[in-house]
Design an enzyme around this catalytic site. Structure first.
Site, PDB file in Angstrom:
ATOM      1  N   MET A 135       0.797  -1.143   0.018  1.00 36.86           N
ATOM      2  CA  MET A 135      -0.102  -0.028  -0.042  1.00 36.86           C
ATOM      3  C   MET A 135       0.889   1.353   0.005  1.00 36.86           C
ATOM      4  SD  MET A 135      -2.683  -0.887   2.923  1.00 36.86           S
ATOM      5  CE  MET A 135      -2.085  -2.067   3.904  1.00 36.86           C
ATOM      6  N   THR A 168       6.439  -5.113   4.172  1.00 34.76           N
ATOM      7  CA  THR A 168       6.859  -6.127   5.077  1.00 34.76           C
ATOM      8  C   THR A 168       7.046  -7.532   4.054  1.00 34.76           C
ATOM      9  OG1 THR A 168       5.563  -5.344   7.177  1.00 34.76           O
ATOM     10  CG2 THR A 168       6.074  -7.885   6.961  1.00 34.76           C
ATOM     11  N   GLU A 254      -6.522  -6.587  10.003  1.00 36.76           N
ATOM     12  CA  GLU A 254      -5.324  -6.284  10.434  1.00 36.76           C
ATOM     13  C   GLU A 254      -4.875  -5.869  11.437  1.00 36.76           C
ATOM     14  OE1 GLU A 254      -3.477  -4.236   6.918  1.00 36.76           O
ATOM     15  OE2 GLU A 254      -1.857  -3.593   8.002  1.00 36.76           O
ATOM     16  N   GLN A 291       9.422  -2.537  47.449  1.00 36.39           N
ATOM     17  CA  GLN A 291       7.775  -2.462  47.292  1.00 36.39           C
ATOM     18  C   GLN A 291       7.945  -1.917  45.711  1.00 36.39           C
ATOM     19  OE1 GLN A 291       5.634   0.410  49.430  1.00 36.39           O
ATOM     20  NE2 GLN A 291       4.343  -1.127  50.059  1.00 36.39           N
TER      21      GLN A 291
HETATM   22  C1  LIG Z   1       8.276  -2.143   9.792  1.00 37.32           C
HETATM   23  C2  LIG Z   1       7.252  -1.481   8.842  1.00 37.32           C
HETATM   24  C3  LIG Z   1       6.553  -2.202   8.211  1.00 37.32           C
HETATM   25  C4  LIG Z   1       5.527  -1.755   7.370  1.00 37.32           C
HETATM   26  N1  LIG Z   1       4.959  -2.749   6.684  1.00 37.32           N
HETATM   27  C5  LIG Z   1       3.940  -2.300   5.729  1.00 37.32           C
HETATM   28  C6  LIG Z   1       3.423  -3.145   4.735  1.00 37.32           C
HETATM   29  O1  LIG Z   1       3.577  -4.467   4.547  1.00 37.32           O
HETATM   30  N2  LIG Z   1       2.624  -2.621   3.836  1.00 37.32           N
HETATM   31  C7  LIG Z   1       2.532  -1.439   3.569  1.00 37.32           C
HETATM   32  O2  LIG Z   1       1.620  -0.971   2.484  1.00 37.32           O
HETATM   33  N3  LIG Z   1       3.003  -0.374   4.338  1.00 37.32           N
HETATM   34  C8  LIG Z   1       3.815  -0.788   5.549  1.00 37.32           C
HETATM   35  N4  LIG Z   1       4.461  -0.039   6.373  1.00 37.32           N
HETATM   36  C9  LIG Z   1       4.026   1.419   6.299  1.00 37.32           C
HETATM   37  C10 LIG Z   1       3.184   1.816   7.450  1.00 37.32           C
HETATM   38  O3  LIG Z   1       1.693   1.473   7.434  1.00 37.32           O
HETATM   39  C11 LIG Z   1       3.305   3.552   7.266  1.00 37.32           C
HETATM   40  O4  LIG Z   1       4.439   3.763   7.726  1.00 37.32           O
HETATM   41  C12 LIG Z   1       2.303   4.142   7.977  1.00 37.32           C
HETATM   42  O5  LIG Z   1       0.812   3.996   7.664  1.00 37.32           O
HETATM   43  C13 LIG Z   1       2.327   5.555   8.196  1.00 37.32           C
HETATM   44  O6  LIG Z   1       2.852   6.132   7.152  1.00 37.32           O
HETATM   45  P1  LIG Z   1       3.709   7.202   6.768  1.00 37.32           P
HETATM   46  O7  LIG Z   1       5.318   6.469   7.406  1.00 37.32           O
HETATM   47  O8  LIG Z   1       3.909   7.653   5.477  1.00 37.32           O
HETATM   48  O9  LIG Z   1       3.679   8.391   8.027  1.00 37.32           O
HETATM   49  P2  LIG Z   1       3.035   9.782   7.841  1.00 37.32           P
HETATM   50  O10 LIG Z   1       1.536   9.377   6.996  1.00 37.32           O
HETATM   51  O11 LIG Z   1       3.791  10.848   7.036  1.00 37.32           O
HETATM   52  O12 LIG Z   1       2.727  10.265   9.054  1.00 37.32           O
HETATM   53  C14 LIG Z   1       3.888  10.988   9.879  1.00 37.32           C
HETATM   54  C15 LIG Z   1       3.174  11.601  11.200  1.00 37.32           C
HETATM   55  O13 LIG Z   1       1.935  12.206  10.658  1.00 37.32           O
HETATM   56  C16 LIG Z   1       0.976  11.855  11.565  1.00 37.32           C
HETATM   57  N5  LIG Z   1      -0.576  12.102  10.908  1.00 37.32           N
HETATM   58  C17 LIG Z   1      -0.610  11.797   9.490  1.00 37.32           C
HETATM   59  N6  LIG Z   1      -2.098  12.060   9.233  1.00 37.32           N
HETATM   60  C18 LIG Z   1      -2.455  12.640  10.333  1.00 37.32           C
HETATM   61  C19 LIG Z   1      -3.792  13.395  10.674  1.00 37.32           C
HETATM   62  N7  LIG Z   1      -4.649  13.398   9.661  1.00 37.32           N
HETATM   63  N8  LIG Z   1      -4.094  13.722  11.910  1.00 37.32           N
HETATM   64  C20 LIG Z   1      -3.046  13.281  12.806  1.00 37.32           C
HETATM   65  N9  LIG Z   1      -1.743  13.029  12.643  1.00 37.32           N
HETATM   66  C21 LIG Z   1      -1.495  12.454  11.450  1.00 37.32           C
HETATM   67  C22 LIG Z   1       0.986  10.286  11.480  1.00 37.32           C
HETATM   68  O14 LIG Z   1       0.180   9.640  12.604  1.00 37.32           O
HETATM   69  C23 LIG Z   1       2.587   9.988  12.170  1.00 37.32           C
HETATM   70  O15 LIG Z   1       2.757  10.573  13.481  1.00 37.32           O
HETATM   71  C24 LIG Z   1       5.115  -0.489   7.302  1.00 37.32           C
HETATM   72  C25 LIG Z   1       6.133   0.445   7.712  1.00 37.32           C
HETATM   73  C26 LIG Z   1       6.861  -0.110   9.066  1.00 37.32           C
HETATM   74  C27 LIG Z   1       7.834   1.044   9.636  1.00 37.32           C
END
Ligand SMILES: Cc1cc2nc3c(=O)[nH]c(=O)nc-3n(C[C@H](O)[C@H](O)[C@H](O)COP(=O)(O)OP(=O)(O)OC[C@H]3O[C@@H](n4cnc5c(N)ncnc54)[C@H](O)[C@@H]3O)c2cc1C
Length: 389
Positions: A135, A168, A254, A291
């Site tokens: 995704m 992943t 999920e 404690q």
């Molecule tokens: C080890 C690992 C495994 C993963 N595996 C998969 C996988 O198998 N398949 C896949 O597709 N993805 C995978 N991911 C991706 C993961 O789902 C995304 O990293 C996650 O959804 C966040 O997206 P981003 O990293 O782009 O963060 P961003 O969307 O850039 O977010 C940055 C920060 O902003 C905050 N934020 C964003 N929007 C809002 C809002 N509307 N309101 C308040 N706060 C907000 C977020 O909470 C976060 O704190 C994986 C990630 C990791 C680290």
């Protein structure tokens, strides 16, 4: 060692039937005998050997909840929970079976045609195919509507172009459910899920196996699609544009599954810490005799008991078909927060040894952190819960 599965001393919920309990025992034995002895190597290599997947398939641990006619074991989410809990209790959290079994395979079962199910599920059950779901993109994480990977129809093929990150099982996977835009002008309604069997295509490239702070044994990776041609028959669902709805329907499971990992690790951390503080001495007494230690562990045991009770209730609701998205989001957010708190407090009770990688609590500390980020960040979970207010 104190048994993580029994550290809370709770009665078993009704969904842990005899066969679910037997599967847990079998999975636990398999992981202790076949995976744990190699796990340090998997962490060093930043990937679990393919042979481990094949062994898991032969042991009946892949596709436990897929129907027998498609090579699965005919179980339910309770069976998947048993396997994922065993992974958490043994401490081999980077082995991405949970995603393969309880996220990728269900997309094919739920939205695949008969032909697709027969083609892919038996090979996923044997470990010949390892699943991933792609995704996230460099420019689209929380906001999946921003996905730019494009799938253009040309005759009886889709040509896919785009890049994904943080995937992943990304190095091992040879069956990838890719979130694409088939009609970018339609936004979410132009999103479609397309299966790419990577062994059969040209133009597919794996990028870096990403250097993470935890879950080292998992091959979280970048993926690139350069004019990758797949048959239009690889679309999931009867028509294009269903991708977003399909994602929304599957995400509760999920999210619940992230809760499974969270509660299992919290139980393991508590069990390991109880053992440690009963052995270690300071000021002429055991650490457990202070404690502060007793109060901390009493608090953690209480909170984990609350978490486990909530988790068990969520599974019961999910098995009955009634786990709503807001409650699944609560499970993901609250249980992963709990996991982080528990592991942090437990590590403190290990003193300096807790900071040493040779102590399992150190690995738990590293592995726990991402649970609050992936599967939708905990902030996004709160947005989803707020929609139900
Ligand atoms: C080890 C690992 C495994 C993963 N595996 C998969 C996988 O198998 N398949 C896949 O597709 N993805 C995978 N991911 C991706 C993961 O789902 C995304 O990293 C996650 O959804 C966040 O997206 P981003 O990293 O782009 O963060 P961003 O969307 O850039 O977010 C940055 C920060 O902003 C905050 N934020 C964003 N929007 C809002 C809002 N509307 N309101 C308040 N706060 C907000 C977020 O909470 C976060 O704190 C994986 C990630 C990791 C680290």
């Amino acid at each position: 060692m104190t048994n993580p599965a029994e550290v809370l001393g709770l009665p078993k919920p009704v969904w842990i039937t005899e066969d679910v309990a037997m599967l847990y025992d079998m999975a636990h034995r398999f992981l202790v005998d076949e995976i744990a002895p190699h796990y340090d190597d998997y962490e060093k290599n930043e990937i679990v050997d393919r042979s481990a997947w094949e062994k898991a398939g032969a042991a009946g641990l892949l596709c436990a909840s897929m129907p027998e006619e498609y090579g699965g074991a005919g179980g339910t989410f309770a069976h998947e929970s048993a396997i994922i809990e065993a992974i958490g209790h043994v401490g081999v959290d980077g082995f991405g079976i949970g995603l393969h079994n309880a996220i990728v395979a269900p997309y094919i079962l739920r939205y695949g045609s008969e032909e697709q199910k027969k083609k892919w599920l038996p090979r996923m059950a044997s470990g010949e195919l390892i699943g991933a779901i792609a995704m996230t993109e460099p420019g689209a994480g929380s906001d999946l509507q921003g996905v730019r990977t494009r799938a253009e129809k040309a005759g009886n093929q889709y040509r896919i172009n785009g890049s994904k990150t943080f995937i992943t099982n990304g190095q091992n996977a040879n069956l990838i459910v890719v979130v694409t835009k088939t009609d970018p002008a339609k936004g979410a309604k132009g999103t479609s899920l397309i299966v790419v069997e990577t062994d059969e295509v040209e133009g597919f490239q794996r990028g870096r196996n990403l250097d993470k702070i935890g879950l080292k044994a998992n091959d979280t990776s970048e993926l690139f699609f350069n004019d990758v041609a797949v048959p239009t028959a690889n679309l999931l669902g009867a028509e294009e544009g269903q991708g977003f709805i399909q994602l929304m329907q599957q995400l509760p499971q999920e999210r619940l599954m992230i809760g499974t990992t969270a509660i299992a690790m919290a139980e393991r951390a508590l069990a390991a810490t109880i053992d440690y503080v009963k052995e270690r001495q300071a000021f002429g007494q055991k650490i457990i005799d202070f404690q502060n230690t007793q109060f901390k562990l009493a608090e953690l045991k209480t909170e984990i008991t609350i978490g486990r009770t909530f988790y068990n209730d969520c599974v019961a609701r999910h098995l009955a078909g009634g786990l709503d998205p807001a409650t699944a989001s609560m499970a993901k957010y609250w249980l992963s927060d709990l996991q982080g708190r528990v592991v942090d407090e437990c590590l403190q009770l290990f003193g300096g040894y807790g900071y040493m990688n040779e102590y399992p609590i150190a690995r738990m500390y590293r592995d726990a952190r991402v649970q609050r980020i992936y599967g939708g960040t905990n902030e996004i979970m709160k947005l989803l819960i707020a929609r139900s207010l």
